[in-house]
Design a protein around this motif. Structure first.
Motif, PDB file in Angstrom:
ATOM      1  N   CYS A 134       2.081  -2.071  -9.055  1.00  0.00           N
ATOM      2  CA  CYS A 134       1.353  -3.326  -8.943  1.00  0.00           C
ATOM      3  C   CYS A 134       0.185  -3.083  -8.004  1.00  0.00           C
ATOM      4  O   CYS A 134       0.373  -2.967  -6.788  1.00  0.00           O
ATOM      5  N   PRO A 135      -1.037  -2.933  -8.525  1.00  0.00           N
ATOM      6  CA  PRO A 135      -2.183  -2.703  -7.645  1.00  0.00           C
ATOM      7  C   PRO A 135      -2.456  -3.934  -6.778  1.00  0.00           C
ATOM      8  O   PRO A 135      -2.493  -5.054  -7.280  1.00  0.00           O
ATOM      9  N   LEU A 136      -2.618  -3.720  -5.479  1.00  0.00           N
ATOM     10  CA  LEU A 136      -2.956  -4.810  -4.555  1.00  0.00           C
ATOM     11  C   LEU A 136      -4.449  -4.823  -4.249  1.00  0.00           C
ATOM     12  O   LEU A 136      -5.076  -5.870  -4.261  1.00  0.00           O
ATOM     13  N   PHE A 137      -4.991  -3.663  -3.947  1.00  0.00           N
ATOM     14  CA  PHE A 137      -6.409  -3.522  -3.601  1.00  0.00           C
ATOM     15  C   PHE A 137      -6.954  -2.322  -4.364  1.00  0.00           C
ATOM     16  O   PHE A 137      -6.623  -1.183  -4.062  1.00  0.00           O
ATOM     17  N   ALA A 138      -7.780  -2.584  -5.381  1.00  0.00           N
ATOM     18  CA  ALA A 138      -8.322  -1.501  -6.192  1.00  0.00           C
ATOM     19  C   ALA A 138      -9.765  -1.809  -6.556  1.00  0.00           C
ATOM     20  O   ALA A 138     -10.004  -2.791  -7.229  1.00  0.00           O
ATOM     21  N   PRO A 139     -10.696  -1.023  -6.095  1.00  0.00           N
ATOM     22  CA  PRO A 139     -10.549   0.028  -5.091  1.00  0.00           C
ATOM     23  C   PRO A 139     -10.438  -0.574  -3.685  1.00  0.00           C
ATOM     24  O   PRO A 139     -10.859  -1.714  -3.465  1.00  0.00           O
ATOM     25  N   PRO A 140      -9.918   0.198  -2.749  1.00  0.00           N
ATOM     26  CA  PRO A 140      -9.727  -0.311  -1.389  1.00  0.00           C
ATOM     27  C   PRO A 140     -10.958  -0.099  -0.505  1.00  0.00           C
ATOM     28  O   PRO A 140     -10.854   0.333   0.640  1.00  0.00           O
ATOM     29  N   SER A 141     -12.106  -0.429  -1.026  1.00  0.00           N
ATOM     30  CA  SER A 141     -13.363  -0.137  -0.334  1.00  0.00           C
ATOM     31  C   SER A 141     -13.577  -0.931   0.946  1.00  0.00           C
ATOM     32  O   SER A 141     -14.336  -0.509   1.810  1.00  0.00           O
ATOM     33  N   ARG A 142     -12.884  -2.063   1.114  1.00  0.00           N
ATOM     34  CA  ARG A 142     -13.109  -2.891   2.296  1.00  0.00           C
ATOM     35  C   ARG A 142     -12.312  -2.433   3.510  1.00  0.00           C
ATOM     36  O   ARG A 142     -12.429  -3.011   4.582  1.00  0.00           O
ATOM     37  N   PHE A 143     -11.473  -1.404   3.355  1.00  0.00           N
ATOM     38  CA  PHE A 143     -10.676  -0.921   4.476  1.00  0.00           C
ATOM     39  C   PHE A 143     -11.456   0.135   5.251  1.00  0.00           C
ATOM     40  O   PHE A 143     -11.872   1.138   4.695  1.00  0.00           O
ATOM     41  N   ALA A 144     -11.601  -0.095   6.550  1.00  0.00           N
ATOM     42  CA  ALA A 144     -12.373   0.810   7.395  1.00  0.00           C
ATOM     43  C   ALA A 144     -11.544   1.986   7.895  1.00  0.00           C
ATOM     44  O   ALA A 144     -12.104   2.984   8.338  1.00  0.00           O
ATOM     45  N   SER A 145     -10.210   1.873   7.844  1.00  0.00           N
ATOM     46  CA  SER A 145      -9.377   2.942   8.397  1.00  0.00           C
ATOM     47  C   SER A 145      -8.009   2.965   7.733  1.00  0.00           C
ATOM     48  O   SER A 145      -7.587   1.984   7.110  1.00  0.00           O
ATOM     49  N   GLN A 146      -7.306   4.067   7.930  1.00  0.00           N
ATOM     50  CA  GLN A 146      -5.939   4.200   7.441  1.00  0.00           C
ATOM     51  C   GLN A 146      -5.032   3.186   8.134  1.00  0.00           C
ATOM     52  O   GLN A 146      -4.136   2.624   7.509  1.00  0.00           O
ATOM     53  N   ILE A 147      -5.291   2.927   9.409  1.00  0.00           N
ATOM     54  CA  ILE A 147      -4.480   1.963  10.163  1.00  0.00           C
ATOM     55  C   ILE A 147      -4.593   0.564   9.552  1.00  0.00           C
ATOM     56  O   ILE A 147      -3.600  -0.144   9.412  1.00  0.00           O
ATOM     57  N   ALA A 148      -5.793   0.171   9.156  1.00  0.00           N
ATOM     58  CA  ALA A 148      -5.982  -1.139   8.520  1.00  0.00           C
ATOM     59  C   ALA A 148      -5.259  -1.187   7.175  1.00  0.00           C
ATOM     60  O   ALA A 148      -4.631  -2.198   6.830  1.00  0.00           O
ATOM     61  N   ALA A 149      -5.312  -0.096   6.413  1.00  0.00           N
ATOM     62  CA  ALA A 149      -4.611  -0.040   5.129  1.00  0.00           C
ATOM     63  C   ALA A 149      -3.099  -0.087   5.334  1.00  0.00           C
ATOM     64  O   ALA A 149      -2.393  -0.771   4.588  1.00  0.00           O
ATOM     65  N   GLN A 150      -2.595   0.610   6.347  1.00  0.00           N
ATOM     66  CA  GLN A 150      -1.165   0.572   6.661  1.00  0.00           C
ATOM     67  C   GLN A 150      -0.727  -0.851   7.010  1.00  0.00           C
ATOM     68  O   GLN A 150       0.333  -1.311   6.566  1.00  0.00           O
ATOM     69  N   ALA A 151      -1.525  -1.540   7.811  1.00  0.00           N
ATOM     70  CA  ALA A 151      -1.189  -2.914   8.205  1.00  0.00           C
ATOM     71  C   ALA A 151      -1.139  -3.832   6.984  1.00  0.00           C
ATOM     72  O   ALA A 151      -0.228  -4.658   6.855  1.00  0.00           O
ATOM     73  N   ALA A 152      -2.095  -3.692   6.078  1.00  0.00           N
ATOM     74  CA  ALA A 152      -2.116  -4.536   4.875  1.00  0.00           C
ATOM     75  C   ALA A 152      -0.933  -4.230   3.963  1.00  0.00           C
ATOM     76  O   ALA A 152      -0.288  -5.145   3.438  1.00  0.00           O
ATOM     77  N   ALA A 153      -0.615  -2.951   3.782  1.00  0.00           N
ATOM     78  CA  ALA A 153       0.505  -2.577   2.925  1.00  0.00           C
ATOM     79  C   ALA A 153       1.826  -3.069   3.517  1.00  0.00           C
ATOM     80  O   ALA A 153       2.676  -3.607   2.793  1.00  0.00           O
ATOM     81  N   THR A 154       1.981  -2.929   4.815  1.00  0.00           N
ATOM     82  CA  THR A 154       3.202  -3.386   5.485  1.00  0.00           C
ATOM     83  C   THR A 154       3.329  -4.904   5.396  1.00  0.00           C
ATOM     84  O   THR A 154       4.404  -5.436   5.105  1.00  0.00           O
ATOM     85  N   ALA A 155       2.240  -5.621   5.623  1.00  0.00           N
ATOM     86  CA  ALA A 155       2.263  -7.082   5.534  1.00  0.00           C
ATOM     87  C   ALA A 155       2.592  -7.537   4.115  1.00  0.00           C
ATOM     88  O   ALA A 155       3.341  -8.504   3.922  1.00  0.00           O
ATOM     89  N   ALA A 156       2.046  -6.852   3.117  1.00  0.00           N
ATOM     90  CA  ALA A 156       2.329  -7.207   1.726  1.00  0.00           C
ATOM     91  C   ALA A 156       3.810  -7.000   1.403  1.00  0.00           C
ATOM     92  O   ALA A 156       4.439  -7.851   0.769  1.00  0.00           O
ATOM     93  N   LEU A 157       4.377  -5.890   1.854  1.00  0.00           N
ATOM     94  CA  LEU A 157       5.811  -5.641   1.617  1.00  0.00           C
ATOM     95  C   LEU A 157       6.668  -6.683   2.325  1.00  0.00           C
ATOM     96  O   LEU A 157       7.632  -7.186   1.756  1.00  0.00           O
ATOM     97  N   ASP A 158       6.323  -6.990   3.574  1.00  0.00           N
ATOM     98  CA  ASP A 158       7.084  -7.999   4.316  1.00  0.00           C
ATOM     99  C   ASP A 158       7.030  -9.351   3.602  1.00  0.00           C
ATOM    100  O   ASP A 158       8.047 -10.032   3.463  1.00  0.00           O
ATOM    101  N   ALA A 159       5.853  -9.752   3.156  1.00  0.00           N
ATOM    102  CA  ALA A 159       5.708 -11.032   2.449  1.00  0.00           C
ATOM    103  C   ALA A 159       6.480 -11.014   1.137  1.00  0.00           C
ATOM    104  O   ALA A 159       7.149 -11.990   0.782  1.00  0.00           O
ATOM    105  N   LEU A 160       6.420  -9.908   0.426  1.00  0.00           N
ATOM    106  CA  LEU A 160       7.111  -9.770  -0.850  1.00  0.00           C
ATOM    107  C   LEU A 160       8.612  -9.946  -0.685  1.00  0.00           C
ATOM    108  O   LEU A 160       9.257 -10.667  -1.456  1.00  0.00           O
ATOM    109  N   LEU A 161       9.168  -9.309   0.331  1.00  0.00           N
ATOM    110  CA  LEU A 161      10.620  -9.267   0.488  1.00  0.00           C
ATOM    111  C   LEU A 161      11.195 -10.403   1.314  1.00  0.00           C
ATOM    112  O   LEU A 161      12.367 -10.730   1.177  1.00  0.00           O
ATOM    113  N   LYS A 162      10.382 -10.996   2.174  1.00  0.00           N
ATOM    114  CA  LYS A 162      10.890 -12.096   2.998  1.00  0.00           C
ATOM    115  C   LYS A 162      10.465 -13.445   2.465  1.00  0.00           C
ATOM    116  O   LYS A 162      11.054 -14.462   2.817  1.00  0.00           O
TER     117      LYS A 162
END
Length: 192
Positions: A134-162
């Motif tokens: 399930c693509p969330l951000f394609a392409p992920p051009s608005r992410f300035a860093s890996q840390i920002a991408a990690q935060a978004a992916a983690t938040a998406a998983l948390d929202a999905l499961l909780k």
């Protein structure tokens, strides 16, 4: 007139459940894609690298062989970050979420946040032959860093499961509105 697809992929064999955390296999698969076919495409984000995030089991069938509920059952859900896409992956683990599909077929899988559409894929010779994404951000051009991408992916998983906090049924939006609010929620985590 009945519309039919010009091409319909063959039904793959039943997927084998994955017993161990699939994160390394996911990273190996996407690193191979990165080096063989994606590296030189114009829409990749050079600030991002391949990383599997937060794989866990969900969708337990309820009972283990001993007759007790076990957290070691269920299908695998997690996220993958790449320079060309950030998305969710669903992998077979013997749970109730997975259903075998033809490559390209779309299916709705129900999570606490609601139904999410996944696209099936199958590569018979790959380490991960059957998966749904399930693509969330394609392409992920608005992410300035890996840390920002990690935060978004983690938040998406948390929202999905909780899901959301316990909601008053009268305040639950209609299906179309809920879909829009999910997109709005995910956009909050994109920081430039």
């Amino acid at each position: 007139m009945i519309r039919r697809r010009a091409f319909e992929a063959a039904q793959p064999p039943p997927a084998r459940p994955i017993d161990e955390d699939p994160a390394r296999r996911v990273e190996a698969k996407y690193l191979r894609l990165w080096t063989t076919s994606m590296r030189d495409l114009p829409f990749v984000n050079p600030a991002l690298s391949v990383e599997a995030i937060g794989f866990r089991r969900h969708g337990s069938t309820g009972e283990s062989l001993a007759g007790t509920t076990s957290s070691a059952t269920g299908d695998w859900i997690g996220a993958v970050i790449t320079p060309w896409v950030i998305g969710l992956l669903l992998l077979p683990g013997g749970g109730s979420l997975w259903s075998d599909r033809r490559p390209g077929d779309r299916c709705h899988v129900t999570f606490p946040i609601g139904p999410i559409e996944f696209i099936a894929d199958y590569e018979p010779d790959a380490d991960l032959p059957a998966y749904q994404y399930c693509p969330l951000f394609a392409p992920p051009s608005r992410f300035a860093s890996q840390i920002a991408a990690q935060a978004a992916a983690t938040a998406a998983l948390d929202a999905l499961l909780k899901g959301g906090a316990s909601e008053d049924p009268a305040s639950i939006p209609a299906a179309g509105q809920r879909e829009s609010s999910r997109r709005a929620f995910l956009r909050r985590f994109v920081k430039t």
